[in-house]
Design a protein around this motif. Sequence first.
Motif, PDB file in Angstrom:
ATOM      1  N   GLY A   1       0.535  -9.098  11.707  1.00  0.00           N
ATOM      2  CA  GLY A   1      -0.439  -8.014  11.566  1.00  0.00           C
ATOM      3  C   GLY A   1      -0.810  -7.698  10.139  1.00  0.00           C
ATOM      4  N   CYS A   2      -0.850  -8.721   9.271  1.00  0.00           N
ATOM      5  CA  CYS A   2      -1.133  -8.452   7.864  1.00  0.00           C
ATOM      6  C   CYS A   2      -2.126  -9.460   7.283  1.00  0.00           C
ATOM      7  N   ALA A   3      -2.731  -9.044   6.175  1.00  0.00           N
ATOM      8  CA  ALA A   3      -3.670  -9.901   5.442  1.00  0.00           C
ATOM      9  C   ALA A   3      -3.820  -9.340   4.034  1.00  0.00           C
ATOM     10  N   GLU A   4      -4.410 -10.142   3.175  1.00  0.00           N
ATOM     11  CA  GLU A   4      -4.691  -9.740   1.792  1.00  0.00           C
ATOM     12  C   GLU A   4      -6.197  -9.567   1.635  1.00  0.00           C
ATOM     13  N   VAL A   5      -6.606  -8.497   0.978  1.00  0.00           N
ATOM     14  CA  VAL A   5      -8.023  -8.207   0.744  1.00  0.00           C
ATOM     15  C   VAL A   5      -8.427  -8.713  -0.628  1.00  0.00           C
TER      16      VAL A   5
ATOM     17  N   TRP B   1     -12.529  -2.103  10.187  1.00  0.00           N
ATOM     18  CA  TRP B   1     -12.679  -3.142  11.214  1.00  0.00           C
ATOM     19  C   TRP B   1     -11.348  -3.839  11.468  1.00  0.00           C
ATOM     20  N   ALA B   2     -10.634  -4.197  10.406  1.00  0.00           N
ATOM     21  CA  ALA B   2      -9.376  -4.933  10.543  1.00  0.00           C
ATOM     22  C   ALA B   2      -8.338  -4.124  11.317  1.00  0.00           C
ATOM     23  N   PHE B   3      -8.285  -2.819  11.053  1.00  0.00           N
ATOM     24  CA  PHE B   3      -7.316  -1.974  11.738  1.00  0.00           C
ATOM     25  C   PHE B   3      -7.760  -1.610  13.150  1.00  0.00           C
ATOM     26  N   GLU B   4      -8.995  -1.137  13.266  1.00  0.00           N
ATOM     27  CA  GLU B   4      -9.436  -0.539  14.529  1.00  0.00           C
ATOM     28  C   GLU B   4      -9.968  -1.555  15.535  1.00  0.00           C
TER      29      GLU B   4
ATOM     30  N   LEU C   1      -4.866  -5.218  13.054  1.00  0.00           N
ATOM     31  CA  LEU C   1      -3.915  -5.471  11.968  1.00  0.00           C
ATOM     32  C   LEU C   1      -3.185  -4.178  11.602  1.00  0.00           C
ATOM     33  N   HIS C   2      -2.019  -4.320  10.997  1.00  0.00           N
ATOM     34  CA  HIS C   2      -1.206  -3.150  10.646  1.00  0.00           C
ATOM     35  C   HIS C   2      -1.173  -2.877   9.142  1.00  0.00           C
ATOM     36  N   ARG C   3      -1.198  -3.935   8.315  1.00  0.00           N
ATOM     37  CA  ARG C   3      -1.044  -3.762   6.860  1.00  0.00           C
ATOM     38  C   ARG C   3      -1.986  -4.701   6.129  1.00  0.00           C
ATOM     39  N   LEU C   4      -2.685  -4.146   5.134  1.00  0.00           N
ATOM     40  CA  LEU C   4      -3.535  -4.926   4.238  1.00  0.00           C
ATOM     41  C   LEU C   4      -3.021  -4.734   2.820  1.00  0.00           C
ATOM     42  N   GLU C   5      -2.935  -5.833   2.078  1.00  0.00           N
ATOM     43  CA  GLU C   5      -2.509  -5.775   0.676  1.00  0.00           C
ATOM     44  C   GLU C   5      -3.665  -6.175  -0.228  1.00  0.00           C
TER      45      GLU C   5
ATOM     46  N   VAL D   1      -1.971   0.806   5.134  1.00  0.00           N
ATOM     47  CA  VAL D   1      -1.480   0.565   6.480  1.00  0.00           C
ATOM     48  C   VAL D   1      -2.310   1.382   7.454  1.00  0.00           C
ATOM     49  N   ARG D   2      -2.297   0.960   8.700  1.00  0.00           N
ATOM     50  CA  ARG D   2      -3.065   1.651   9.724  1.00  0.00           C
ATOM     51  C   ARG D   2      -2.728   3.151   9.688  1.00  0.00           C
TER      52      ARG D   2
END
Length: 197
Positions: free
Chosen positions: A107-111, A135-138, A142-146, A190-191
Motif C-alpha cells: 500500500g505504498c508508493a513514492e511521489v 486519488w491514490a488514497f481514496e 494506498l496507505h502511505r506515500l513518500e 498517510v491516509r
Amino acid sequence: MPYLNSPVVPAGTLARMPQPALPAGGGLLLRPWRAEDAPAVYAAFQDPLMHQWHIRSADSEEEVADWITQWQSGWKDERQAQWAVVDADTGELLGRVALREIVLGDGCAEVGYWTVAGARGRGVAASATTALSHWAFEEIGLHRLELSHATANEASCRVAVKAGFAAEGTRRSALLHPDGWHDMHLHARVRGDRASV
C-alpha cells in the motif's frame, strides 16, 4: 508459508483499468502522457534548474519519446503511474506528477513531480500532488506515500508541506546529483492526513 495479512491493494488493480485523467485545483488536469508531449518535455529539460535538482537530462526529443513510452508501460506493469500536468482549458504542459516505486501489496508508493519554468510559483506542483494523493488514497486504496527532495531545494519542501506531506527526517548523502551527494529530506503522507491546498 502464508502471509498473516492480505495485500493492502490487490495486484491487478491498476492494470485492469485505463489510466484516468484527474482534475486538480487551479484549473489543472492530470492526464496520461501522449507521444506528442515529447517536444514540450524536451524543452522543459533544457532549463538549468531542472539540471540542478534532477539526475536526468534530455539530449533529444527521440530520447524523451522513449521516456514517454516507458511511462505509459509503467501503468500496465503497476510499477509507476505518471501524469502530464496541463492547463485544463488550453492543454499547455505545466509539469509532471507521478507515483514511483509502487508496491501495491504494501500500500505504498513514492511521489515525484516537476514543473516547467513558466509554471513555477503558481501552486501547480502542490495542487497536482494533492489531487494525485487524494486519488491514490481514496480511489486506489494506498496507505502511505513518500516524497524526497534535496535539503537545499526549499521550493520542493514547500510543495511537500502544502500537499500534506509531513517531514520525517533527513536521509544523509542519499542521492548523487551532478554536483555531488545530496542529503535528502523525507516527507510522507498517510491516509487521513490533510493537505493545506
